[in-house]
Motif scaffolding. Sequence first.
Motif, PDB file in Angstrom:
ATOM      1  N   PRO B 132      52.787  -2.196  16.853  1.00 37.32           N
ATOM      2  CA  PRO B 132      52.961  -3.656  16.894  1.00 37.32           C
ATOM      3  C   PRO B 132      53.335  -4.259  15.548  1.00 37.32           C
ATOM      4  O   PRO B 132      54.015  -5.281  15.505  1.00 37.32           O
ATOM      5  N   GLU B 133      52.914  -3.624  14.467  1.00 38.86           N
ATOM      6  CA  GLU B 133      53.222  -4.216  13.160  1.00 38.86           C
ATOM      7  C   GLU B 133      54.692  -4.118  12.809  1.00 38.86           C
ATOM      8  O   GLU B 133      55.167  -4.791  11.900  1.00 38.86           O
ATOM      9  N   HIS B 134      55.408  -3.245  13.506  1.00 37.71           N
ATOM     10  CA  HIS B 134      56.801  -2.971  13.134  1.00 37.71           C
ATOM     11  C   HIS B 134      57.804  -3.794  13.943  1.00 37.71           C
ATOM     12  O   HIS B 134      58.993  -3.734  13.672  1.00 37.71           O
ATOM     13  N   ILE B 135      57.315  -4.504  14.918  1.00 44.73           N
ATOM     14  CA  ILE B 135      58.211  -5.321  15.738  1.00 44.73           C
ATOM     15  C   ILE B 135      57.741  -6.771  15.673  1.00 44.73           C
ATOM     16  O   ILE B 135      56.626  -7.046  15.236  1.00 44.73           O
ATOM     17  N   THR B 136      58.605  -7.683  16.053  1.00 44.51           N
ATOM     18  CA  THR B 136      58.162  -9.079  16.011  1.00 44.51           C
ATOM     19  C   THR B 136      57.256  -9.359  17.199  1.00 44.51           C
ATOM     20  O   THR B 136      57.447  -8.821  18.288  1.00 44.51           O
TER      21      THR B 136
ATOM     22  N   ARG C 229      48.500  -6.930   9.066  1.00 43.00           N
ATOM     23  CA  ARG C 229      49.412  -5.786   8.921  1.00 43.00           C
ATOM     24  C   ARG C 229      50.858  -6.166   9.267  1.00 43.00           C
ATOM     25  O   ARG C 229      51.805  -5.648   8.659  1.00 43.00           O
ATOM     26  N   ASN C 230      51.029  -7.061  10.221  1.00 38.29           N
ATOM     27  CA  ASN C 230      52.383  -7.523  10.535  1.00 38.29           C
ATOM     28  C   ASN C 230      52.988  -8.224   9.324  1.00 38.29           C
ATOM     29  O   ASN C 230      54.168  -8.030   9.001  1.00 38.29           O
ATOM     30  N   LYS C 233      54.013  -5.599   6.726  1.00 41.78           N
ATOM     31  CA  LYS C 233      55.256  -4.906   7.074  1.00 41.78           C
ATOM     32  C   LYS C 233      56.454  -5.823   6.857  1.00 41.78           C
ATOM     33  O   LYS C 233      57.466  -5.425   6.275  1.00 41.78           O
ATOM     34  N   MET C 238      54.380  -2.417   3.274  1.00 45.09           N
ATOM     35  CA  MET C 238      53.697  -1.348   3.992  1.00 45.09           C
ATOM     36  C   MET C 238      54.277   0.009   3.595  1.00 45.09           C
ATOM     37  O   MET C 238      55.378   0.374   3.994  1.00 45.09           O
TER      38      MET C 238
ATOM     39  N   VAL D  91      65.321  -3.746  14.934  1.00 44.65           N
ATOM     40  CA  VAL D  91      64.249  -3.401  15.873  1.00 44.65           C
ATOM     41  C   VAL D  91      62.893  -3.040  15.265  1.00 44.65           C
ATOM     42  O   VAL D  91      61.868  -3.252  15.906  1.00 44.65           O
ATOM     43  N   HIS D  92      62.871  -2.512  14.061  1.00 44.80           N
ATOM     44  CA  HIS D  92      61.602  -1.955  13.580  1.00 44.80           C
ATOM     45  C   HIS D  92      61.158  -2.465  12.223  1.00 44.80           C
ATOM     46  O   HIS D  92      60.432  -1.768  11.505  1.00 44.80           O
ATOM     47  N   GLU D  93      61.598  -3.660  11.864  1.00 51.24           N
ATOM     48  CA  GLU D  93      61.169  -4.175  10.564  1.00 51.24           C
ATOM     49  C   GLU D  93      60.524  -5.549  10.696  1.00 51.24           C
ATOM     50  O   GLU D  93      60.563  -6.360   9.774  1.00 51.24           O
ATOM     51  N   THR D  94      59.891  -5.804  11.845  1.00 49.71           N
ATOM     52  CA  THR D  94      59.086  -7.025  12.020  1.00 49.71           C
ATOM     53  C   THR D  94      59.881  -8.287  11.705  1.00 49.71           C
ATOM     54  O   THR D  94      59.339  -9.257  11.181  1.00 49.71           O
ATOM     55  N   GLY D  95      61.168  -8.249  11.996  1.00 53.46           N
ATOM     56  CA  GLY D  95      61.961  -9.448  11.732  1.00 53.46           C
ATOM     57  C   GLY D  95      62.074  -9.771  10.256  1.00 53.46           C
ATOM     58  O   GLY D  95      62.220 -10.941   9.885  1.00 53.46           O
TER      59      GLY D  95
END
Lengths: 346, 346, 346, 346
Positions: B132-136, C229-230, C233, C238, D91-95
């Motif tokens: 979850p931390e890696h996506i919005t 954590r979000n 990242k 992170m 996709v994988h950097e939390t926006g």
Amino acid sequence: MNMLRFNNDYNHGAHPAILQALQETNDTAFGGYGMDEVCEAAKEAIQQYLQSPCSEIHFLVGGTQANYTVIASILRPYQSVLAAETGHIAVHETGAVEHTGHKVETLPQKDGKITAAQIEEAAVAYETSLIPEHITQPGMVYISNPTEFGTIYSKAELEEISRVCRAHGLPLFVDGARLGYALGAADNDLTLADLARLTDVFYIGGTKCGALFGEAVVINNPELQKCFRNNIKQNGGMLAKGWLLGLQYLTLFRDGLYFEITKKADVLAMQIKEAFAAKGIPSYIESCTNQQFVILENSQMETLAKNHIFEYDRKIDENHTSVRFCTSWASKQEEIDALTADISRL
Amino acid sequence: MNMLRFNNDYNHGAHPAILQALQETNDTAFGGYGMDEVCEAAKEAIQQYLQSPCSEIHFLVGGTQANYTVIASILRPYQSVLAAETGHIAVHETGAVEHTGHKVETLPQKDGKITAAQIEEAAVAYETSLIPEHITQPGMVYISNPTEFGTIYSKAELEEISRVCRAHGLPLFVDGARLGYALGAADNDLTLADLARLTDVFYIGGTKCGALFGEAVVINNPELQKCFRNNIKQNGGMLAKGWLLGLQYLTLFRDGLYFEITKKADVLAMQIKEAFAAKGIPSYIESCTNQQFVILENSQMETLAKNHIFEYDRKIDENHTSVRFCTSWASKQEEIDALTADISRL
Amino acid sequence: MNMLRFNNDYNHGAHPAILQALQETNDTAFGGYGMDEVCEAAKEAIQQYLQSPCSEIHFLVGGTQANYTVIASILRPYQSVLAAETGHIAVHETGAVEHTGHKVETLPQKDGKITAAQIEEAAVAYETSLIPEHITQPGMVYISNPTEFGTIYSKAELEEISRVCRAHGLPLFVDGARLGYALGAADNDLTLADLARLTDVFYIGGTKCGALFGEAVVINNPELQKCFRNNIKQNGGMLAKGWLLGLQYLTLFRDGLYFEITKKADVLAMQIKEAFAAKGIPSYIESCTNQQFVILENSQMETLAKNHIFEYDRKIDENHTSVRFCTSWASKQEEIDALTADISRL
Amino acid sequence: MNMLRFNNDYNHGAHPAILQALQETNDTAFGGYGMDEVCEAAKEAIQQYLQSPCSEIHFLVGGTQANYTVIASILRPYQSVLAAETGHIAVHETGAVEHTGHKVETLPQKDGKITAAQIEEAAVAYETSLIPEHITQPGMVYISNPTEFGTIYSKAELEEISRVCRAHGLPLFVDGARLGYALGAADNDLTLADLARLTDVFYIGGTKCGALFGEAVVINNPELQKCFRNNIKQNGGMLAKGWLLGLQYLTLFRDGLYFEITKKADVLAMQIKEAFAAKGIPSYIESCTNQQFVILENSQMETLAKNHIFEYDRKIDENHTSVRFCTSWASKQEEIDALTADISRL
């Protein structure tokens, strides 16, 4: 009796000629987003005063919006804008410039103004820093004319500021939310053509100078013109019915109405200034434009507040308060007469 | 002959009653920044339709501004807004939402709409993500009603969307830039009271529905009301002469004028729709509101373009093009008659 | 002779025990992004000093990153962070906080510190403002301990600041980039448990206190823990090989090594301080930690520069300069002896 | 038995030579923030492969940080970055890119790649838009090599992409978080010199290719080099002990160790690929680098999971799952042998 009179310069609608223009065009269809013939005509009307054919003109809705949109369009992410510590962007815009990601680096002010020497010092401080990556890089300069205290920059001062800015690669941006009142002041020696020549960007305030709303942003530096409309749209400043802005500016600039009504407001402000002076009531700052800051005894303040509305500025001491009296394009001689009579009776 | 007629719903000034109200109040002084009695009266006028005493109403100038100001006021930095891939915020606002730091996560649309099931799926996808931390994180839902294709949500659809949003803690925001045309549609079963009950925030569009400009943002969720005026100011949406907005909404809502003029525009749009249908010209998407998208043969397009202005939507194939015809509160029966006559002659 | 010695406290690698731990685990596979058993063990090791079971610990790479990530995670868009005008975030982080959209509202400092009274005054100024929407709302307080001048807050001072912050709903954040040197000072009466009790967030600096890099952010206020954590990242903090951070903190906190090595550095700094005092050379600011600021005659500065490297702070007058001497966990007694001998010969 | 083996390429510390270098320099003092002789030597070591004397090299800590720092340094506020819909930034950097204010405009991908033709189409779509101010302007192109699926771009493909990008004024940025594995692939025909010649910015990943952490950003376009250190600092990517990054890159590039260890990982990955192929187990996408995506029957997945750790990619159908097996610089032949033996027994 309606008491809201001297508190600010945006308490009335618009000059009647503007309402009339709205009425006359209300059945006409126009293109959207400022791409219409009225906006073109308004730009031409302004251009006759600019004498700067390469300048681009854009109409935005309000001042805060104009300020942060211009500033964010100019700066790189790591750059800051230099401004007087009393500059509107530094104190009264809810951190709108910081909201775009940029620091406002403030300089000490005198009478609301900063000097070419201060700007040079700040530029040199960065240029000679041992750790430039760790501090913000000055990327432009913001001044307001008239300032938040009603004072104005002379042509000599602006020329010197412009020279320093260009020597250090710092675009110069003049907030002209009340520009009409600066240009109309008895002491003023600047013209719109001077502003076009000496600044990179400035704006000609409409909201406080006769329009319902609107600020005409003039971008003189061609490098800063690129895709400015994209910035306006992204920042929520692109009015769908853009001709409403064009129409107001066309009305104000076709025959010089803008200059006439703001000059009159300055004349009326001088009557207020003189009335206070005649009673020995000191100014907080000496202003030659439509904003007058005076230091009243608190009892005087209460007396005047019975018939007039004006704005609290700051507490001076237990017994004295600085307050602001504003005239505007909407002020009437009889209102001023009533006020000066009450002042003379203090 | 002025040809700008069916290209959009913001090509005319304002309903005459609004200009008259401006005229009548032009000599009156008002408090600044929306703190005035006219705005209060306008809010009361709207409140009679909301039946939601805890809702807060704010007047902003334009739609893009309303969209990003509301969205940025709700989301935490790492959150995104869910929207249809055709949502206005996703395609036509110059990345204004991203400019505030937030991703618009788009969902596939049908007729411009998204479903409760899609929202639920997106919410669950995040809630069950291994990273979850890696996506919005979806932080709210945006829909427009009517949509960008003129389609509308039914009460049943909105209730289901609302239920899912609340179950997953996602504030629901409805872009109502053209809300009047949704409420006025023959197929519509939603009321302003339903919107107040089922959404967290929505707005009642003025710019496209009879006003010179203005969007009335209604915040129903008390948790989202905190300091919204600060957000407006910071985002350049606080009009100095705020009563100009109040005055327009008061005029539109005091006696239901808003509903009347938008409903009429929908009726006129149905005449255009039927004219095309009578000729066997297909809709690109079936709309019951003031925007009609039809697929013309290119030769038909050229023929109609001789007397009418309409908007290019998209190329369908070498010989066909989807175009948009808009009616508005300003449309006149004789204009529609002229158009439908030309359609019938195709 | 290698001269880089007293210029800062981040000029050496890491305590040997850390390198040894890296060596010992280099063949072991760990989970990514800080989800590993070493980080868990490190958190437990730190928790024994916090006595605050509800606190959350996160390991970030560097101080600027920790500062803006924490600040941006707490503030709403229209809010600012209060800080000393000399606070690191206000002067030496390239406007990183503004880059996240927030203004740093600065307060005058004394010895690098601000007081509870100043914070209260700022909070009350906003709460009583007539135009709260036009100014930034203080949303949290930032202090550094030790400060940028090496001074420290007493327990009484921090308790008073904490009390005021809580009374006004302002989360208190302590930048502890050099926290070890504060805790190790002879004058210090604060513990990690005090910090956990009195602050909302603080961090335990590793980069300057024995680690290769790393800052342990401790979030004590549960409301501020959500999805941190979000934020890490999204802000690029992170570390993929998160256990590298855990391993360093485990090494430093398992047996109290952190406290031991920073205390030693403070002791050595006192020797430098005394050497200058013995020569009548004044401090620019009296510091009890590893940073010593002294005012040298320029000729003295040149003499010491022959054998030692130290950092320029600021010009005092034509003949005097304030310079900084730092000790660190890596400083050796013989290095201090060489310096103090040279000082005594000035 | 420690099972964490094939889940990713960042589950081990660093190549032993790097730890040794850390050990050897641990008693040496270095200048801060990357201004040291080790970083200079590392840049020279890399430059021998670039053959691009005007390129600038900067060392950052991690990939997400490198991505958004580079992107935000290039784009103007209204611009977006074009990327494959599967691109890491999408996709994988939390926006994180949106967090800097910019939209990621995604293009459909094939095998994780996008084509020159797609880029051209997107550029032309903007250039020919009737409403350019209302949509985001493509301001640069992002690709990753190898892609998130382990596929690589050929020299011919990159040349064509580069040509199109330059024709449309779009800086080309290559995310090389796993660049070593692309360069080491049997099918690869690109060199670092090609990348320096054909891209505006790219980076040479360290974190996943033998280092503890670190990404070497190479800026080839001089116009994009200006003040990049300021951007690094502002974005929290400037390591105080910058030489730790230089030391790692010096170790990896002085004698070509980087190429050797990543090539070996690719060779081992091919053994895994062949083992699956020999059993008729299909790839999800054909990859020639260290990441292998295969479609397992769920029962096969469970069997392999008894002895090996690998990563869930996506559900294919009720009975099949795509999973990822990664080798890395740290993989050992005996580990591969154990895995391929288990595969052969499926």
